[in-house]
Motif scaffolding. Structure first.
Motif, PDB file in Angstrom:
ATOM      1  N   LEU A 276      34.131  43.304  31.162  1.00  0.00           N
ATOM      2  CA  LEU A 276      35.269  44.214  31.250  1.00  0.00           C
ATOM      3  C   LEU A 276      36.119  43.858  32.463  1.00  0.00           C
ATOM      4  N   PRO A 277      37.426  44.029  32.376  1.00  0.00           N
ATOM      5  CA  PRO A 277      38.296  43.663  33.502  1.00  0.00           C
ATOM      6  C   PRO A 277      38.080  44.579  34.695  1.00  0.00           C
ATOM      7  N   PRO A 278      38.531  44.165  35.875  1.00  0.00           N
ATOM      8  CA  PRO A 278      38.434  45.050  37.037  1.00  0.00           C
ATOM      9  C   PRO A 278      39.286  46.289  36.815  1.00  0.00           C
ATOM     10  N   CYS A 279      38.872  47.400  37.388  1.00  0.00           N
ATOM     11  CA  CYS A 279      39.585  48.660  37.189  1.00  0.00           C
ATOM     12  C   CYS A 279      39.385  49.546  38.415  1.00  0.00           C
ATOM     13  N   VAL A 280      40.485  50.049  38.974  1.00  0.00           N
ATOM     14  CA  VAL A 280      40.383  50.906  40.165  1.00  0.00           C
ATOM     15  C   VAL A 280      39.680  52.217  39.852  1.00  0.00           C
ATOM     16  N   ASN A 281      39.592  52.594  38.566  1.00  0.00           N
ATOM     17  CA  ASN A 281      38.919  53.835  38.196  1.00  0.00           C
ATOM     18  C   ASN A 281      37.449  53.654  37.837  1.00  0.00           C
ATOM     19  N   HIS A 282      36.986  52.421  37.750  1.00  0.00           N
ATOM     20  CA  HIS A 282      35.595  52.199  37.338  1.00  0.00           C
ATOM     21  C   HIS A 282      34.859  51.157  38.158  1.00  0.00           C
ATOM     22  N   SER A 283      35.553  50.190  38.730  1.00  0.00           N
ATOM     23  CA  SER A 283      34.883  49.086  39.428  1.00  0.00           C
ATOM     24  C   SER A 283      34.433  49.488  40.820  1.00  0.00           C
ATOM     25  N   ILE A 284      33.392  48.795  41.303  1.00  0.00           N
ATOM     26  CA  ILE A 284      33.009  48.853  42.706  1.00  0.00           C
ATOM     27  C   ILE A 284      33.275  47.469  43.295  1.00  0.00           C
ATOM     28  N   PHE A 285      32.789  47.214  44.501  1.00  0.00           N
ATOM     29  CA  PHE A 285      33.048  45.922  45.130  1.00  0.00           C
ATOM     30  C   PHE A 285      32.406  44.797  44.332  1.00  0.00           C
ATOM     31  N   HIS A 286      31.135  44.982  43.947  1.00  0.00           N
ATOM     32  CA  HIS A 286      30.399  43.951  43.229  1.00  0.00           C
ATOM     33  C   HIS A 286      30.596  44.079  41.719  1.00  0.00           C
ATOM     34  N   PHE A 287      30.211  43.025  41.005  1.00  0.00           N
ATOM     35  CA  PHE A 287      30.067  43.124  39.558  1.00  0.00           C
ATOM     36  C   PHE A 287      28.890  44.062  39.283  1.00  0.00           C
ATOM     37  N   ARG A 288      28.953  44.791  38.185  1.00  0.00           N
ATOM     38  CA  ARG A 288      27.802  45.638  37.849  1.00  0.00           C
ATOM     39  C   ARG A 288      27.676  45.771  36.339  1.00  0.00           C
ATOM     40  N   ALA A 289      26.437  45.923  35.904  1.00  0.00           N
ATOM     41  CA  ALA A 289      26.165  46.115  34.476  1.00  0.00           C
ATOM     42  C   ALA A 289      26.381  47.575  34.141  1.00  0.00           C
ATOM     43  N   THR A 290      27.229  47.848  33.168  1.00  0.00           N
ATOM     44  CA  THR A 290      27.482  49.230  32.754  1.00  0.00           C
ATOM     45  C   THR A 290      26.756  49.559  31.453  1.00  0.00           C
ATOM     46  N   HIS A 291      26.168  48.525  30.850  1.00  0.00           N
ATOM     47  CA  HIS A 291      25.487  48.659  29.570  1.00  0.00           C
ATOM     48  C   HIS A 291      24.598  47.416  29.447  1.00  0.00           C
ATOM     49  N   PRO A 292      23.534  47.470  28.643  1.00  0.00           N
ATOM     50  CA  PRO A 292      22.689  46.275  28.522  1.00  0.00           C
ATOM     51  C   PRO A 292      23.425  44.995  28.145  1.00  0.00           C
ATOM     52  N   ARG A 293      24.631  45.092  27.575  1.00  0.00           N
ATOM     53  CA  ARG A 293      25.369  43.883  27.212  1.00  0.00           C
ATOM     54  C   ARG A 293      26.811  43.941  27.715  1.00  0.00           C
TER      55      ARG A 293
ATOM     56  N   GLU B  51      37.718  57.214  47.966  1.00  0.00           N
ATOM     57  CA  GLU B  51      38.652  58.265  47.533  1.00  0.00           C
ATOM     58  C   GLU B  51      38.415  58.643  46.077  1.00  0.00           C
ATOM     59  N   ARG B  52      38.052  57.684  45.246  1.00  0.00           N
ATOM     60  CA  ARG B  52      37.755  57.995  43.839  1.00  0.00           C
ATOM     61  C   ARG B  52      36.539  58.910  43.727  1.00  0.00           C
ATOM     62  N   GLU B  53      35.516  58.662  44.537  1.00  0.00           N
ATOM     63  CA  GLU B  53      34.328  59.518  44.511  1.00  0.00           C
ATOM     64  C   GLU B  53      34.639  60.906  45.054  1.00  0.00           C
ATOM     65  N   ARG B  54      35.594  60.989  45.976  1.00  0.00           N
ATOM     66  CA  ARG B  54      35.953  62.291  46.551  1.00  0.00           C
ATOM     67  C   ARG B  54      36.865  63.101  45.642  1.00  0.00           C
ATOM     68  N   GLY B  55      37.894  62.467  45.122  1.00  0.00           N
ATOM     69  CA  GLY B  55      38.919  63.213  44.402  1.00  0.00           C
ATOM     70  C   GLY B  55      39.032  62.916  42.922  1.00  0.00           C
ATOM     71  N   GLY B  56      38.133  62.122  42.361  1.00  0.00           N
ATOM     72  CA  GLY B  56      38.185  61.809  40.940  1.00  0.00           C
ATOM     73  C   GLY B  56      39.051  60.604  40.641  1.00  0.00           C
TER      74      GLY B  56
ATOM     75  N   GLY C  78      45.014  43.029  36.652  1.00  0.00           N
ATOM     76  CA  GLY C  78      44.710  43.977  35.582  1.00  0.00           C
ATOM     77  C   GLY C  78      43.892  45.166  36.035  1.00  0.00           C
ATOM     78  N   ALA C  79      43.667  45.295  37.359  1.00  0.00           N
ATOM     79  CA  ALA C  79      42.823  46.382  37.858  1.00  0.00           C
ATOM     80  C   ALA C  79      43.523  47.740  37.816  1.00  0.00           C
ATOM     81  N   MET C  80      44.844  47.753  37.566  1.00  0.00           N
ATOM     82  CA  MET C  80      45.575  49.021  37.488  1.00  0.00           C
ATOM     83  C   MET C  80      46.086  49.300  36.079  1.00  0.00           C
ATOM     84  N   ASP C  81      45.585  48.577  35.093  1.00  0.00           N
ATOM     85  CA  ASP C  81      46.040  48.784  33.723  1.00  0.00           C
ATOM     86  C   ASP C  81      45.787  50.215  33.253  1.00  0.00           C
ATOM     87  N   ALA C  82      44.788  50.884  33.845  1.00  0.00           N
ATOM     88  CA  ALA C  82      44.451  52.252  33.420  1.00  0.00           C
ATOM     89  C   ALA C  82      45.388  53.304  33.994  1.00  0.00           C
TER      90      ALA C  82
END
Length: 822
Positions: free
Chosen positions: A465-482, A505-510, A539-543
């Motif tokens: 999945l592309p980077p996203c300011v609403n979902h990504s953290i600093f590192h890559f991470r698995a969000t599902h087994p695939r 800020e995302r964790e604080r204010g959604g 593409g991190a701000m596409d959302a």
């Protein structure tokens, strides 16, 4: 902490104390390889740690044993020949070109070459005349006014210590204060509150004065394993499953060995190289002992034993033993002496050595000292004679041992590293998303490695999945087994502070609602305009609404509004009149712009991510490239027979791709990797093809090639031997047959716009056909000879900008029928 490293893994005491993780009795690891009672020098432990916490271990050791008793070990950089000459020339005030010319006369090889060697003044240079640099010697002997003073001064200084450094992993622990044994050097660090002591004796001198050296080494693979296991156990906890214990993995896992046998080992420790993958496909390991052997064999020297090892394993070659009594120790390696421990055991069984004495024999064989070898040969003969082995047979076995001792690898080390390799393979086979996310995170700053790992992930049907300011953290991470979510830290120009501010800020204010909300909530001191543009382009701000073109257009207003709000807050202004509660001004409407062309989106992604997320540049050309190429690059390998003598083993193909990595052989042969998003293919440009087409082989360029595809056993994949090649525009001109334009209800000035657009392309070889529709009426026109054009991939996009043009496309491999000229 790693399972062990070096000879220490052969110690059963270390295993019992959990310093190492492999049972040395189970794998025949010899204690004498670590602590030989017949050896004078003390043994030392080399221990691998996760790179993230290595400093923490050193800090703990200092706290545990006393800061005055623990230090790291110094290293000295010495004045080597070339650097010494340059330094001396600078001190003597000579012009740089003159000094550089002298230094360049010193050969780069052999690596142990000294200035005395190069000038023919050393004993070694008399025995090995190739070490002498004749031109340099001539300038020295002829008392060249520039060269002689520099070289004489350099001769007196060469080999002296030039600078002090710190050993990568060496740590020394003393029984009392270190100053009782060695002077200390204090290394001051600007980012450290503590000055770190370092011994003034280097590693050899530290051992000579009786101190024990330990190596605390940072191993990136252990960090990967730690991150992956943490992510796996977080998921397993959510599923109500027990945590995975990496130390308790079964060593007979079938899917893991199947993966090894396929050579599917990208990111698998010790087995990731292309050469090792080829070896795995031949060896097809199916047990842990095979992995230990392959780790040991894949090195210069013993590599020549690999074909025989594979043939013996699979019954293609007879297994033979130099003496029936040694079958138990050579059986696991099919009669081949792979390990130093096997040489020691051979000496014990056949020559009646103690294992301590056998270790001394092994060392003597490694050093190849004739007097020591003659002495040991006599001892070996005498021991063998006690069991009825005659002198000729004993000498034959001794010679065989001597040969393999030069190749032999430390089995204790190989076994420990094979265990780390197996652990990474197990994680990749059973938890691919978590493992690949951890691997990607460990190499985020190495774009080429990230691209390789991402392509391997896609090949394993893992969605990235592309980077996203609403979902990504600093590192890559698995969000599902695939599924893996791209890390914000992998975007070029977006560092840790910026990512921390976004996530905090995302964790604080959604989640962020739009770009205006984002800019007002995140501390802009961590995110400047350049960082925000990188986030949008990647593409991190596409959302956040709109498309990338609209987001880029909205950014100046969003920054201006955020800056105004910050200044208002600093001034104490809470609303328009300063008398009420804070009322946020509504954001301006988002600009509504057409989305960027695919090729522009891809260029932005490549600039910020190092690879393409939304597609591939070849995709933008697919409508017309598909008319001239035989297939996509990813479809070539399945079409090419593996057997060279099979029918159709060589296929004539026309292919297109972007130029990637290139390696040259000499000055007239190049192997070029082409890629098109569907896969990669190695293309070979041999002498004539390279001479004619080598100039177009520029990284990032898209080219069309024609040649013969066949299976390359060495690389384990398909390869195209190129006969012809074209740059994109030339390929378009070569293969295009016409230009088709469809128009509906055009504006009054359509004819003038069309003429102006086509004018720069006149004078080529393709005809133009226009389908004109207004209301219910339509007509097809074919332009006259004076409007024959040069074909170019950019032409259809230019025509589509004319109001009224519905479609425009180049036509390939079709001959236009005769019709009335326009």
């Amino acid at each position: 902490m790693g399972p062990g490293r070096g000879s220490g893994a052969g110690s059963i005491v270390a295993w019992a104390l959990r310093i190492t993780d492999l049972d040395p009795l189970r794998y025949d690891l010899l204690f004498e390889r670590f602590l030989n009672p017949e050896r004078v020098s003390m043994p030392d432990f080399d221990i691998d740690f996760c790179m993230e916490r290595r400093d923490e271990v050193i800090r703990y050791v200092r706290e545990c044993y006393g800061a005055d008793k623990v230090a790291q070990i110094i290293t000295y950089g010495t004045m080597a020949a070339k650097a010494c000459v340059r330094d001396c020339g600078r001190v003597l005030g000579l012009p740089y070109p003159a000094v550089d010319g002298i230094a360049k006369l010193i050969p780069a090889r052999p690596l142990d070459l000294t200035l005395e060697d190069a000038l023919g003044l050393s004993a070694k240079s008399l025995k090995e005349p190739d070490r002498v640099a004749s031109e340099l010697r001539a300038r020295y002997l002829n008392e060249d006014d520039e060269a002689r003073p520099v070289l004489e001064l350099a001769l007196s200084l060469e080999g002296l210590a030039r600078n002090a450094g710190k050993h990568a992993g060496g740590v020394v622990i003393a029984p009392t204060a270190l100053t009782d044994f060695t002077a200390l050097y204090v290394e001051s660090k600007a980012d450290s509150a503590v000055d770190l002591p370092v011994t003034q004796f280097d590693k050899d001198d530290v051992e000579a004065i009786g101190l024990v050296k330990f190596d605390f080494l940072g191993l990136r693979t252990l960090t990967i394993i730690q991150w992956a296991v943490a992510a796996i156990n977080a998921r397993r906890a959510g599923e109500g499953l027990a945590p995975l214990d990496i130390e308790l993995l079964p060593l007979d896992d079938v899917p893991s060995y199947q993966m090894f046998a396929r050579g599917d080992t990208v990111a698998v420790f010790q087995f990731e190289s292309a050469g090792m993958q080829r070896l795995l496909k031949d060896a097809k390991p199916d047990r842990f002992e095979d992995l230990i052997a392959l780790v040991s064999l894949y090195r210069p020297g013993p590599m020549e034993l690999i074909p025989s090892f594979c043939a013996r394993k699979h019954g293609r070659e007879t297994i033979a033993y130099p003496d029936p009594r040694v079958e138990p120790i050579l059986k696991e390696t099919y009669g081949i002496m792979v390990y130093q421990e096997q040489v020691m055991q051979m000496a014990q069984i056949v020559g009646r050595y103690s294992l301590g004495g056998a270790d001394l024999l092994r060392r003597a064989m490694g050093k190849k000292k004739p007097e020591e070898m003659n002495q040991h040969r006599g001892i070996f003969r005498a021991g063998a004679a006690q069991d009825g082995v005659d002198e000729a047979k004993a000498d034959a076995i001794f010679d065989l041992m001597e040969k393999f001792a030069g190749y032999g690898f430390n089995k204790s080390h190989a076994a420990a590293y094979a265990l780390v390799a197996y652990q990474t393979a197990y994680l990749k086979a059973h938890y691919p998303a978590e493992f690949m996310a951890a691997t990607l995170s460990s190499d985020m700053d190495k774009t080429e490695a990230v691209v390789d790992f991402l392509e391997d992930s896609r090949a394993r049907q893992i969605e990235v999945l592309p980077p996203c300011v609403n979902h990504s953290i600093f590192h890559f991470r698995a969000t599902h087994p695939r599924t893996i979510r791209y890390g914000l830290g992998a975007i070029k120009g977006v560092g840790g502070p910026a990512t921390d501010a976004i996530v905090r800020e995302r964790e604080r204010g959604g989640v962020y609602r739009d770009i205006y909300d984002f800019c007002q909530r995140v501390e802009l001191k961590s995110l400047n305009k350049r960082v925000l543009e990188a986030l949008i382009t990647a593409g991190a701000m596409d959302a956040l609404g709109g498309n990338r073109a609209s987001l880029l257009a909205a950014l100046p207003d969003a920054l201006k509004a955020a800056d105004q709000r910050t200044r208002d807050g600093a001034a104490g202004q809470v609303d328009l009149f300063g008398i009420g509660s804070r009322v946020a001004a509504p954001p301006p409407p988002m600009p509504q712009l057409p989305e960027l062309a695919l090729i522009d989106k891809l260029k932005g992604e490549f600039a910020t991510l190092g690879w393409y997320l939304s597609g591939h540049p070849v995709d933008a050309l697919a409508p017309w490239l598909s008319e001239i190429v035989s297939c996509r690059l990813g479809e070539v390998a399945p079409r090419v027979p593996r057997e060279r003598k099979a029918r159709g083993a060589e296929l004539n193909l026309t292919l297109a791709g972007q130029v990637g990595m290139m390696r040259k052989r000499g000055d007239n042969i190049a192997f070029v990797q082409l890629q098109d998003g569907s896969g990669r293919l190695e293309t070979a440009f041999f002498t004539e093809a390279y001479a004619e087409f080598g100039g177009m082989l520029q990284a990032g360029e898209i080219i069309v090639v024609e040649g013969v595809a066949s299976w390359d056993e060495f690389n384990g994949g398909a390869q195209l031997r190129v006969r012809r090649a074209w740059p994109l525009a030339e390929a378009c001109q070569h293969h295009a047959r016409g230009l088709s334009i469809s128009v509906r209800n055009p504006a009054p000035d359509f004819a003038a716009d069309l003429k102006r657009t086509l004018a720069p392309w006149r004078g080529g070889g393709i005809g133009v056909r226009l389908r004109y529709r207004r209301g219910p009426a339509s007509v097809e026109l074919e332009f006259g000879e004076q409007w024959r054009l040069r074909a170019d991939p950019a032409l259809p996009a230019l025509l589509l900008k004319i109001p009224g043009v519905e479609s425009a496309e180049l036509v390939f491999r079709r001959v236009f029928s005769e019709s009335a000229a326009a």
